[in-house]
Design a protein around this motif. Structure first.
Motif, PDB file in Angstrom:
ATOM      1  N   SER A  35     -22.100  49.365  37.988  1.00  0.00           N
ATOM      2  CA  SER A  35     -22.382  50.670  38.579  1.00  0.00           C
ATOM      3  C   SER A  35     -21.489  51.716  37.938  1.00  0.00           C
ATOM      4  N   LYS A  36     -21.932  52.962  38.006  1.00  0.00           N
ATOM      5  CA  LYS A  36     -21.183  54.067  37.414  1.00  0.00           C
ATOM      6  C   LYS A  36     -20.988  55.154  38.458  1.00  0.00           C
ATOM      7  N   LEU A  37     -19.756  55.667  38.531  1.00  0.00           N
ATOM      8  CA  LEU A  37     -19.457  56.791  39.413  1.00  0.00           C
ATOM      9  C   LEU A  37     -19.197  58.008  38.539  1.00  0.00           C
ATOM     10  N   ASN A  38     -19.952  59.074  38.767  1.00  0.00           N
ATOM     11  CA  ASN A  38     -19.678  60.334  38.091  1.00  0.00           C
ATOM     12  C   ASN A  38     -18.749  61.125  38.996  1.00  0.00           C
ATOM     13  N   VAL A  39     -17.481  61.144  38.642  1.00  0.00           N
ATOM     14  CA  VAL A  39     -16.465  61.748  39.491  1.00  0.00           C
ATOM     15  C   VAL A  39     -15.604  62.696  38.662  1.00  0.00           C
ATOM     16  N   THR A  40     -14.873  63.549  39.348  1.00  0.00           N
ATOM     17  CA  THR A  40     -13.883  64.401  38.706  1.00  0.00           C
ATOM     18  C   THR A  40     -12.669  64.443  39.609  1.00  0.00           C
ATOM     19  N   GLY A  41     -11.515  64.082  39.079  1.00  0.00           N
ATOM     20  CA  GLY A  41     -10.283  64.100  39.856  1.00  0.00           C
ATOM     21  C   GLY A  41      -9.119  63.644  39.012  1.00  0.00           C
ATOM     22  N   LYS A  42      -7.986  63.498  39.636  1.00  0.00           N
ATOM     23  CA  LYS A  42      -6.775  63.090  38.937  1.00  0.00           C
ATOM     24  C   LYS A  42      -6.143  61.900  39.659  1.00  0.00           C
ATOM     25  N   ASN A  43      -5.258  61.194  38.950  1.00  0.00           N
ATOM     26  CA  ASN A  43      -4.452  60.121  39.539  1.00  0.00           C
ATOM     27  C   ASN A  43      -5.285  59.077  40.281  1.00  0.00           C
ATOM     28  N   LEU A  44      -6.035  58.304  39.543  1.00  0.00           N
ATOM     29  CA  LEU A  44      -6.840  57.227  40.112  1.00  0.00           C
ATOM     30  C   LEU A  44      -5.938  56.203  40.794  1.00  0.00           C
ATOM     31  N   THR A  45      -6.265  55.858  42.035  1.00  0.00           N
ATOM     32  CA  THR A  45      -5.552  54.825  42.778  1.00  0.00           C
ATOM     33  C   THR A  45      -6.581  53.826  43.295  1.00  0.00           C
ATOM     34  N   LEU A  46      -6.315  52.556  43.058  1.00  0.00           N
ATOM     35  CA  LEU A  46      -7.146  51.494  43.629  1.00  0.00           C
ATOM     36  C   LEU A  46      -6.374  50.919  44.797  1.00  0.00           C
ATOM     37  N   THR A  47      -6.912  51.066  45.996  1.00  0.00           N
ATOM     38  CA  THR A  47      -6.233  50.598  47.196  1.00  0.00           C
ATOM     39  C   THR A  47      -7.273  50.242  48.255  1.00  0.00           C
ATOM     40  N   ASP A  48      -6.931  49.352  49.139  1.00  0.00           N
ATOM     41  CA  ASP A  48      -7.841  48.930  50.197  1.00  0.00           C
ATOM     42  C   ASP A  48      -7.740  49.904  51.361  1.00  0.00           C
ATOM     43  N   MET A  49      -8.519  50.975  51.319  1.00  0.00           N
ATOM     44  CA  MET A  49      -8.415  52.033  52.322  1.00  0.00           C
ATOM     45  C   MET A  49      -8.972  51.647  53.681  1.00  0.00           C
ATOM     46  N   ASN A  50      -9.981  50.778  53.717  1.00  0.00           N
ATOM     47  CA  ASN A  50     -10.576  50.400  55.001  1.00  0.00           C
ATOM     48  C   ASN A  50     -10.161  48.995  55.443  1.00  0.00           C
ATOM     49  N   PHE A  51      -9.188  48.405  54.735  1.00  0.00           N
ATOM     50  CA  PHE A  51      -8.559  47.144  55.131  1.00  0.00           C
ATOM     51  C   PHE A  51      -9.543  45.975  55.243  1.00  0.00           C
ATOM     52  N   ASP A  52     -10.512  45.920  54.314  1.00  0.00           N
ATOM     53  CA  ASP A  52     -11.472  44.816  54.314  1.00  0.00           C
ATOM     54  C   ASP A  52     -11.172  43.778  53.232  1.00  0.00           C
ATOM     55  N   GLY A  53     -10.070  43.962  52.503  1.00  0.00           N
ATOM     56  CA  GLY A  53      -9.687  43.014  51.468  1.00  0.00           C
ATOM     57  C   GLY A  53     -10.216  43.343  50.085  1.00  0.00           C
ATOM     58  N   TYR A  54     -11.007  44.413  49.955  1.00  0.00           N
ATOM     59  CA  TYR A  54     -11.561  44.820  48.667  1.00  0.00           C
ATOM     60  C   TYR A  54     -10.921  46.125  48.206  1.00  0.00           C
ATOM     61  N   PRO A  55     -10.798  46.316  46.883  1.00  0.00           N
ATOM     62  CA  PRO A  55     -10.228  47.573  46.394  1.00  0.00           C
ATOM     63  C   PRO A  55     -11.210  48.725  46.597  1.00  0.00           C
ATOM     64  N   CYS A  71     -12.704  59.918  47.880  1.00  0.00           N
ATOM     65  CA  CYS A  71     -12.556  58.501  48.226  1.00  0.00           C
ATOM     66  C   CYS A  71     -13.908  57.794  48.157  1.00  0.00           C
ATOM     67  N   PHE A  72     -13.886  56.586  47.584  1.00  0.00           N
ATOM     68  CA  PHE A  72     -15.086  55.772  47.443  1.00  0.00           C
ATOM     69  C   PHE A  72     -14.777  54.383  47.992  1.00  0.00           C
ATOM     70  N   ILE A  73     -15.588  53.931  48.941  1.00  0.00           N
ATOM     71  CA  ILE A  73     -15.401  52.646  49.608  1.00  0.00           C
ATOM     72  C   ILE A  73     -16.365  51.639  48.991  1.00  0.00           C
ATOM     73  N   LEU A  74     -15.858  50.449  48.683  1.00  0.00           N
ATOM     74  CA  LEU A  74     -16.721  49.401  48.161  1.00  0.00           C
ATOM     75  C   LEU A  74     -17.577  48.833  49.288  1.00  0.00           C
ATOM     76  N   GLY A  79     -22.383  45.611  46.261  1.00  0.00           N
ATOM     77  CA  GLY A  79     -21.568  45.680  45.052  1.00  0.00           C
ATOM     78  C   GLY A  79     -21.429  47.078  44.483  1.00  0.00           C
ATOM     79  N   LYS A  80     -21.509  48.102  45.335  1.00  0.00           N
ATOM     80  CA  LYS A  80     -21.394  49.486  44.866  1.00  0.00           C
ATOM     81  C   LYS A  80     -20.338  50.237  45.665  1.00  0.00           C
ATOM     82  N   PHE A  81     -19.776  51.251  45.001  1.00  0.00           N
ATOM     83  CA  PHE A  81     -18.833  52.146  45.659  1.00  0.00           C
ATOM     84  C   PHE A  81     -19.607  53.348  46.175  1.00  0.00           C
ATOM     85  N   VAL A  82     -19.346  53.707  47.427  1.00  0.00           N
ATOM     86  CA  VAL A  82     -20.038  54.806  48.080  1.00  0.00           C
ATOM     87  C   VAL A  82     -18.994  55.837  48.497  1.00  0.00           C
ATOM     88  N   ARG A  83     -19.266  57.123  48.210  1.00  0.00           N
ATOM     89  CA  ARG A  83     -18.322  58.171  48.596  1.00  0.00           C
ATOM     90  C   ARG A  83     -18.165  58.164  50.107  1.00  0.00           C
TER      91      ARG A  83
END
Length: 168
Positions: A35-55, A71-74, A79-83
């Motif tokens: 999958s591809k995300l067309n995004v614009t921003g700075k300082n990419l961080t991969l973190t488990d924001m919703n605490f489900d065990g996935y980045p 923010c994009f949640i897996l 198998g896709k990231f959703v804003r």
């Protein structure tokens, strides 16, 4: 355009940048369609924001003084990231992995017209600390502590609300 490859667990992220600005992210994982995300921003961080065990993906806003992120949640089932508009709307969020909560701030000012033409507008300002939890697939407000000031300067109100069920 530069690219950077980051591996996090089973996921491979190919990050496209122009200078220090992220302009696109390709995501690959075994057994899933890329999958591809067309995004614009700075300082990419991969973190488990919703605490489900996935980045999940967090990018600083292009206006860092706002304290907001894109923010994009897996969604692992597809198998896709959703804003996530819920996470993206939080101001200065702080993730507490031990308690599986997110804390954010709220500052709100409301102006009121007065009946006296020469008088200044009256207003109230609220400042609050908010605590959120991911409950049943949604970011849910579970605690709010704040204070409201009124323009008269002598009146203010402190308040606190807590509800573990997610209904405030």
């Amino acid at each position: 355009t530069e690219t950077e490859v980051i591996t996090e667990g089973e996921f491979t992220f190919t990050v496209s940048k122009r200078g220090d600005t992220v302009i696109g992210i390709n995501v690959e994982s075994p057994g899933r369609k890329p999958s591809k995300l067309n995004v614009t921003g700075k300082n990419l961080t991969l973190t488990d924001m919703n605490f489900d065990g996935y980045p999940d993906i967090r990018l600083d806003s292009l206006t860092p003084s706002l304290g907001t992120y894109e923010c994009f949640i897996l969604r692992p089932t597809i198998g896709k990231f959703v804003r996530s508009s819920a996470f993206s709307s939080l101001v200065s969020p702080e993730w507490d992995t031990d308690n599986k909560t997110v804390r954010s701030k709220l500052v709100s000012t409301v102006y009121y017209a007065t009946d006296v033409p020469a008088a200044k507008s009256e207003y109230e300002e609220t400042r609050a600390d908010l605590t959120w939890k991911w409950i049943n697939g949604a970011l849910t407000l579970t605690e709010e502590k704040g204070i409201t000031f009124y323009s008269s300067g002598s009146i203010y109100c402190c308040y606190s609300a807590v509800n573990e069920s997610g209904v405030m």
